[in-house]
Design a protein around this motif. Structure first.
Motif, short mmCIF file in Angstrom:
data_model
loop_
_atom_site.label_atom_id
_atom_site.label_comp_id
_atom_site.label_asym_id
_atom_site.label_seq_id
_atom_site.Cartn_x
_atom_site.Cartn_y
_atom_site.Cartn_z
N ALA A 115 -27.50 52.32 -5.09
CA ALA A 115 -26.83 51.63 -6.19
C ALA A 115 -25.52 51.00 -5.74
O ALA A 115 -25.02 50.07 -6.38
N GLU A 116 -24.96 51.47 -4.64
CA GLU A 116 -23.71 50.93 -4.13
C GLU A 116 -23.90 49.70 -3.24
O GLU A 116 -22.92 49.06 -2.85
N GLY A 118 -25.61 46.85 -3.94
CA GLY A 118 -25.72 45.56 -4.62
C GLY A 118 -27.13 45.02 -4.65
O GLY A 118 -27.38 43.99 -5.28
N VAL A 120 -31.02 44.65 -5.80
CA VAL A 120 -31.79 44.93 -7.00
C VAL A 120 -32.62 46.18 -6.74
O VAL A 120 -33.31 46.29 -5.71
N GLU A 140 -26.20 55.34 -15.58
CA GLU A 140 -24.87 54.92 -15.15
C GLU A 140 -24.90 54.25 -13.78
O GLU A 140 -23.92 53.58 -13.40
N LEU A 142 -27.22 51.95 -12.96
CA LEU A 142 -28.03 50.74 -13.04
C LEU A 142 -27.22 49.50 -13.40
O LEU A 142 -26.23 49.56 -14.14
N ASP A 143 -27.68 48.37 -12.88
CA ASP A 143 -27.22 47.05 -13.31
C ASP A 143 -28.32 46.41 -14.14
O ASP A 143 -29.49 46.82 -14.10
N ARG A 144 -27.99 45.33 -14.81
CA ARG A 144 -28.96 44.70 -15.72
C ARG A 144 -30.11 44.03 -14.98
O ARG A 144 -31.13 43.71 -15.59
N ASP A 145 -29.98 43.83 -13.66
CA ASP A 145 -31.10 43.25 -12.91
C ASP A 145 -31.97 44.31 -12.26
O ASP A 145 -32.96 43.98 -11.60
N ASP A 146 -31.65 45.59 -12.41
CA ASP A 146 -32.51 46.65 -11.90
C ASP A 146 -33.72 46.82 -12.82
O ASP A 146 -33.71 46.40 -13.98
N GLY A 179 -29.75 49.76 -19.86
CA GLY A 179 -29.02 48.61 -19.32
C GLY A 179 -29.75 47.97 -18.17
O GLY A 179 -29.14 47.42 -17.24
N ALA A 180 -31.10 48.02 -18.20
CA ALA A 180 -31.92 47.50 -17.11
C ALA A 180 -33.26 47.05 -17.69
O ALA A 180 -33.59 47.35 -18.84
#
Length: 274
Positions: A115-116, A118, A120, A140, A142-146, A179-180
């Motif tokens: 996750a660190e 960057g 996907v 916590e 995750l990014d929205r593109d995961d 959030g993904a």
């Protein structure tokens, strides 16, 4: 009511005449231990066949001797620490983690490290189950593109309260909560994005009810995301292409057949471009 969505075919990442392998996207797949490498190899081959220019399996040291004789164009990088995993993954565009990775703290730690980077993240199977009972710890990261790719059993481990509302509502709420992007697999796979987009796949086939088919799908999503396709559209495209490859093969399909059927499906899509 599902809002009308653009056709995902328009966003497929066809290569330009002057492209090179790194420009076509770099995909990583995290393998399990020596006795659990098949799922990662299936995912890696799915990612390679869908067009990622470079695919690398990241594996524990004890798995390297098992994987090396079983791959050719797919690269191999053993890692013995989270620091080594970060170094191996930091240049990648997308990483698949979960297929036979192990339901343990090591998988949790590997996911935190990835996750660190960057990249996907496409999180499947053990990568989801490892966070059963503590889904907030996963969300916590995750990014929205995961992308999360659960079947219903895995979905219940992270979202035990949602399926009673129906699959579409459940997937939409899960994507907002995580959030993904969420790919809720099944006869009619539902794909939901955290911004509210929702799609239901229309070409599902029972021939996909075979071990390893989901691993191939995870690799395909990762392969398209590595080519910088929007993650929601990558998931929509991969789910449809995956099912179409299975439908065309028909009875007797096993997961190993799926990557080898992708070129024919892709060729049809390429010829049909407007």
């Amino acid at each position: 009511m599902i809002a009308a969505l653009p056709d995902w075919r328009v966003a497929l990442p066809w290569p330009a005449v002057d492209v090179h392998k790194h420009a076509r996207g770099r995909l990583g797949v995290v393998s399990g231990r020596a006795t659990q490498t098949g799922a990662a190899r299936l995912a890696a081959r799915g990612g390679l066949r869908i067009g990622a220019g470079l695919v690398r399996i990241l594996c524990p040291p004890d798995a390297a001797a098992v994987i090396a004789p079983a791959v050719e164009a797919i690269m191999l990088t053993p890692f013995g620490s989270i620091e080594a995993l970060f170094e191996a993954a930091e240049a990648l565009d997308a990483v698949v983690i979960g297929p036979a990775a192990g339901v343990n703290e090591a998988t949790q730690g590997n996911l935190r490290t990835l996750a660190e980077t960057g990249a996907v993240l496409v999180i499947d199977a053990d990568g989801l189950t490892a966070f059963e009972g503590r889904p907030a710890d996963l969300f916590e990261l995750l990014d929205r593109d995961d992308v999360l790719t659960p079947h219903e059993g895995e979905f219940r481990r992270l979202f035990p309260d949602l399926l009673e509302a129906g699959r579409e509502t459940a997937a939409r709420e899960a994507a907002a909560r995580a959030g993904a992007v969420v790919v809720l697999k099944g006869p009619e796979t539902v794909i939901a994005a955290p911004d509210g987009r929702l799609a239901v796949n229309d070409n599902g086939t029972p021939w996909l009810a075979t071990a390893g088919s989901g691993d191939v799908l995870a690799g395909m999503i990762g392969g398209l995301a590595a080519q910088r396709m929007d993650s929601f559209e990558a998931a929509r495209a991969a789910v449809w292409i995956h099912a179409e490859a299975a439908r065309a093969f028909g009875p007797g399909l096993i997961a190993e057949d799926l990557p080898e059927r992708l070129p024919a499906v892709l060729a049809g899509l390429y010829a049909a471009r407007g």
